[in-house]
Scaffold this motif. Structure first.
Motif, PDB file in Angstrom:
ATOM      1  N   MET A   1      62.793  29.923  53.387  1.00  0.00           N
ATOM      2  CA  MET A   1      62.553  31.354  53.479  1.00  0.00           C
ATOM      3  C   MET A   1      62.932  31.841  54.879  1.00  0.00           C
ATOM      4  O   MET A   1      62.583  31.238  55.877  1.00  0.00           O
ATOM      5  CB  MET A   1      61.085  31.639  53.194  1.00  0.00           C
ATOM      6  CG  MET A   1      60.707  33.073  53.346  1.00  0.00           C
ATOM      7  SD  MET A   1      58.985  33.301  52.923  1.00  0.00           S
ATOM      8  CE  MET A   1      59.089  34.869  52.163  1.00  0.00           C
ATOM      9  N   ILE A   2      63.649  32.906  54.944  1.00  0.00           N
ATOM     10  CA  ILE A   2      64.081  33.479  56.210  1.00  0.00           C
ATOM     11  C   ILE A   2      62.971  34.369  56.764  1.00  0.00           C
ATOM     12  O   ILE A   2      62.408  35.197  56.063  1.00  0.00           O
ATOM     13  CB  ILE A   2      65.364  34.310  56.013  1.00  0.00           C
ATOM     14  CG1 ILE A   2      66.494  33.400  55.537  1.00  0.00           C
ATOM     15  CG2 ILE A   2      65.764  34.995  57.311  1.00  0.00           C
ATOM     16  CD1 ILE A   2      67.750  34.147  55.178  1.00  0.00           C
ATOM     17  N   THR A   3      62.689  34.175  58.050  1.00  0.00           N
ATOM     18  CA  THR A   3      61.682  35.008  58.712  1.00  0.00           C
ATOM     19  C   THR A   3      62.387  35.912  59.719  1.00  0.00           C
ATOM     20  O   THR A   3      63.570  35.748  60.001  1.00  0.00           O
ATOM     21  CB  THR A   3      60.639  34.139  59.448  1.00  0.00           C
ATOM     22  OG1 THR A   3      61.303  33.440  60.504  1.00  0.00           O
ATOM     23  CG2 THR A   3      59.983  33.142  58.506  1.00  0.00           C
ATOM     24  N   ALA A   4      61.642  36.833  60.292  1.00  0.00           N
ATOM     25  CA  ALA A   4      62.207  37.744  61.288  1.00  0.00           C
ATOM     26  C   ALA A   4      62.712  36.981  62.510  1.00  0.00           C
ATOM     27  O   ALA A   4      63.658  37.402  63.165  1.00  0.00           O
ATOM     28  CB  ALA A   4      61.161  38.778  61.702  1.00  0.00           C
ATOM     29  N   ASP A   5      62.099  35.839  62.797  1.00  0.00           N
ATOM     30  CA  ASP A   5      62.532  35.029  63.944  1.00  0.00           C
ATOM     31  C   ASP A   5      63.898  34.382  63.709  1.00  0.00           C
ATOM     32  O   ASP A   5      64.561  33.978  64.665  1.00  0.00           O
ATOM     33  CB  ASP A   5      61.500  33.934  64.248  1.00  0.00           C
ATOM     34  CG  ASP A   5      60.194  34.506  64.778  1.00  0.00           C
ATOM     35  OD1 ASP A   5      60.212  35.620  65.344  1.00  0.00           O
ATOM     36  OD2 ASP A   5      59.157  33.837  64.623  1.00  0.00           O
ATOM     37  N   ASP A   6      64.307  34.262  62.443  1.00  0.00           N
ATOM     38  CA  ASP A   6      65.600  33.658  62.117  1.00  0.00           C
ATOM     39  C   ASP A   6      66.767  34.631  62.292  1.00  0.00           C
ATOM     40  O   ASP A   6      67.916  34.212  62.349  1.00  0.00           O
ATOM     41  CB  ASP A   6      65.611  33.140  60.678  1.00  0.00           C
ATOM     42  CG  ASP A   6      64.649  31.982  60.471  1.00  0.00           C
ATOM     43  OD1 ASP A   6      64.437  31.213  61.424  1.00  0.00           O
ATOM     44  OD2 ASP A   6      64.114  31.850  59.360  1.00  0.00           O
ATOM     45  N   ILE A   7      66.477  35.930  62.371  1.00  0.00           N
ATOM     46  CA  ILE A   7      67.532  36.937  62.509  1.00  0.00           C
ATOM     47  C   ILE A   7      67.687  37.270  63.994  1.00  0.00           C
ATOM     48  O   ILE A   7      66.724  37.603  64.680  1.00  0.00           O
ATOM     49  CB  ILE A   7      67.188  38.225  61.711  1.00  0.00           C
ATOM     50  CG1 ILE A   7      66.924  37.875  60.244  1.00  0.00           C
ATOM     51  CG2 ILE A   7      68.288  39.254  61.856  1.00  0.00           C
ATOM     52  CD1 ILE A   7      68.086  37.187  59.550  1.00  0.00           C
ATOM     53  N   MET A   8      68.936  37.163  64.473  1.00  0.00           N
ATOM     54  CA  MET A   8      69.194  37.374  65.896  1.00  0.00           C
ATOM     55  C   MET A   8      70.174  38.518  66.109  1.00  0.00           C
ATOM     56  O   MET A   8      71.093  38.717  65.321  1.00  0.00           O
ATOM     57  CB  MET A   8      69.779  36.096  66.510  1.00  0.00           C
ATOM     58  CG  MET A   8      68.840  34.912  66.446  1.00  0.00           C
ATOM     59  SD  MET A   8      69.470  33.462  67.347  1.00  0.00           S
ATOM     60  CE  MET A   8      70.675  32.856  66.200  1.00  0.00           C
ATOM     61  N   THR A   9      69.962  39.230  67.203  1.00  0.00           N
ATOM     62  CA  THR A   9      70.911  40.266  67.624  1.00  0.00           C
ATOM     63  C   THR A   9      72.123  39.587  68.242  1.00  0.00           C
ATOM     64  O   THR A   9      72.121  38.377  68.495  1.00  0.00           O
ATOM     65  CB  THR A   9      70.261  41.201  68.657  1.00  0.00           C
ATOM     66  OG1 THR A   9      69.949  40.427  69.815  1.00  0.00           O
ATOM     67  CG2 THR A   9      69.021  41.884  68.098  1.00  0.00           C
ATOM     68  N   THR A  10      73.130  40.374  68.548  1.00  0.00           N
ATOM     69  CA  THR A  10      74.345  39.831  69.158  1.00  0.00           C
ATOM     70  C   THR A  10      74.041  39.159  70.489  1.00  0.00           C
ATOM     71  O   THR A  10      74.528  38.058  70.759  1.00  0.00           O
ATOM     72  CB  THR A  10      75.385  40.949  69.354  1.00  0.00           C
ATOM     73  OG1 THR A  10      75.662  41.545  68.091  1.00  0.00           O
ATOM     74  CG2 THR A  10      76.673  40.408  69.944  1.00  0.00           C
ATOM     75  N   ASP A  11      73.236  39.795  71.323  1.00  0.00           N
ATOM     76  CA  ASP A  11      72.932  39.217  72.640  1.00  0.00           C
ATOM     77  C   ASP A  11      72.203  37.882  72.518  1.00  0.00           C
ATOM     78  O   ASP A  11      72.542  36.918  73.206  1.00  0.00           O
ATOM     79  CB  ASP A  11      72.093  40.185  73.476  1.00  0.00           C
ATOM     80  CG  ASP A  11      72.886  41.391  73.949  1.00  0.00           C
ATOM     81  OD1 ASP A  11      74.128  41.294  73.999  1.00  0.00           O
ATOM     82  OD2 ASP A  11      72.260  42.417  74.273  1.00  0.00           O
ATOM     83  N   ILE A  12      71.219  37.810  71.625  1.00  0.00           N
ATOM     84  CA  ILE A  12      70.449  36.573  71.469  1.00  0.00           C
ATOM     85  C   ILE A  12      71.315  35.485  70.844  1.00  0.00           C
ATOM     86  O   ILE A  12      71.305  34.332  71.290  1.00  0.00           O
ATOM     87  CB  ILE A  12      69.180  36.830  70.632  1.00  0.00           C
ATOM     88  CG1 ILE A  12      68.237  37.767  71.409  1.00  0.00           C
ATOM     89  CG2 ILE A  12      68.474  35.526  70.280  1.00  0.00           C
ATOM     90  CD1 ILE A  12      67.064  38.279  70.617  1.00  0.00           C
ATOM     91  N   ALA A  13      72.079  35.838  69.822  1.00  0.00           N
ATOM     92  CA  ALA A  13      72.960  34.859  69.169  1.00  0.00           C
ATOM     93  C   ALA A  13      74.034  34.369  70.137  1.00  0.00           C
ATOM     94  O   ALA A  13      74.381  33.186  70.143  1.00  0.00           O
ATOM     95  CB  ALA A  13      73.588  35.461  67.921  1.00  0.00           C
ATOM     96  N   ALA A  14      74.568  35.257  70.953  1.00  0.00           N
ATOM     97  CA  ALA A  14      75.582  34.868  71.938  1.00  0.00           C
ATOM     98  C   ALA A  14      74.996  33.876  72.931  1.00  0.00           C
ATOM     99  O   ALA A  14      75.635  32.871  73.276  1.00  0.00           O
ATOM    100  CB  ALA A  14      76.124  36.097  72.660  1.00  0.00           C
ATOM    101  N   HIS A  15      73.790  34.137  73.387  1.00  0.00           N
ATOM    102  CA  HIS A  15      73.120  33.209  74.302  1.00  0.00           C
ATOM    103  C   HIS A  15      72.897  31.861  73.611  1.00  0.00           C
ATOM    104  O   HIS A  15      73.126  30.807  74.202  1.00  0.00           O
ATOM    105  CB  HIS A  15      71.788  33.806  74.774  1.00  0.00           C
ATOM    106  CG  HIS A  15      71.032  32.925  75.710  1.00  0.00           C
ATOM    107  ND1 HIS A  15      71.410  32.747  77.016  1.00  0.00           N
ATOM    108  CD2 HIS A  15      69.942  32.159  75.515  1.00  0.00           C
ATOM    109  CE1 HIS A  15      70.562  31.902  77.600  1.00  0.00           C
ATOM    110  NE2 HIS A  15      69.670  31.536  76.692  1.00  0.00           N
TER     111      HIS A  15
END
Length: 110
Positions: A1-15
């Protein structure tokens, strides 16, 4: 199950991917990385990114060469040096095809 913590913005995913946000957006737009655009913003699923990293890994696993080692039965013997290290060096040299000088059997130098 996907939680809100699993979804990342561009800045967080880039990091997370060690990329610049600009490079990540470019890859997302080209379909090179799993992403979704919602209301004009790129979103990245952390689980999908981990799977993508595993599938696109270019690092080759190098097999490790294990040579037979005999356990030391004496408690007063040093763990490095001595005859075993010379024999190990000879085995490595033989495996690599290197020319080496012959070892003295009795430890004396002629």
């Amino acid at each position: 199950m996907i939680t809100a913590d699993d979804i990342m913005t561009t800045d967080i995913a880039a990091h997370f991917l060690k990329l610049t946000p600009k490079a990540l957006r470019r890859k997302a737009k080209a379909g090179q990385v799993p992403a979704t655009i919602i209301t004009g913003k790129w979103l990245f699923n952390k689980i999908d990114l981990i799977d993508w990293l595993r599938q696109n890994s270019t690092k080759q696993r190098t097999p490790i060469l294990y040579l037979e080692q005999k356990p030391c039965l004496s408690k007063s013997v040093a763990t490095s040096g001595g005859l075993d290290s010379h024999m190990m060096a000879k085995k490595y040299s033989d495996l690599l095809g290197l020319k080496t000088k012959p070892l003295h059997k009795n430890g004396t130098i002629n």
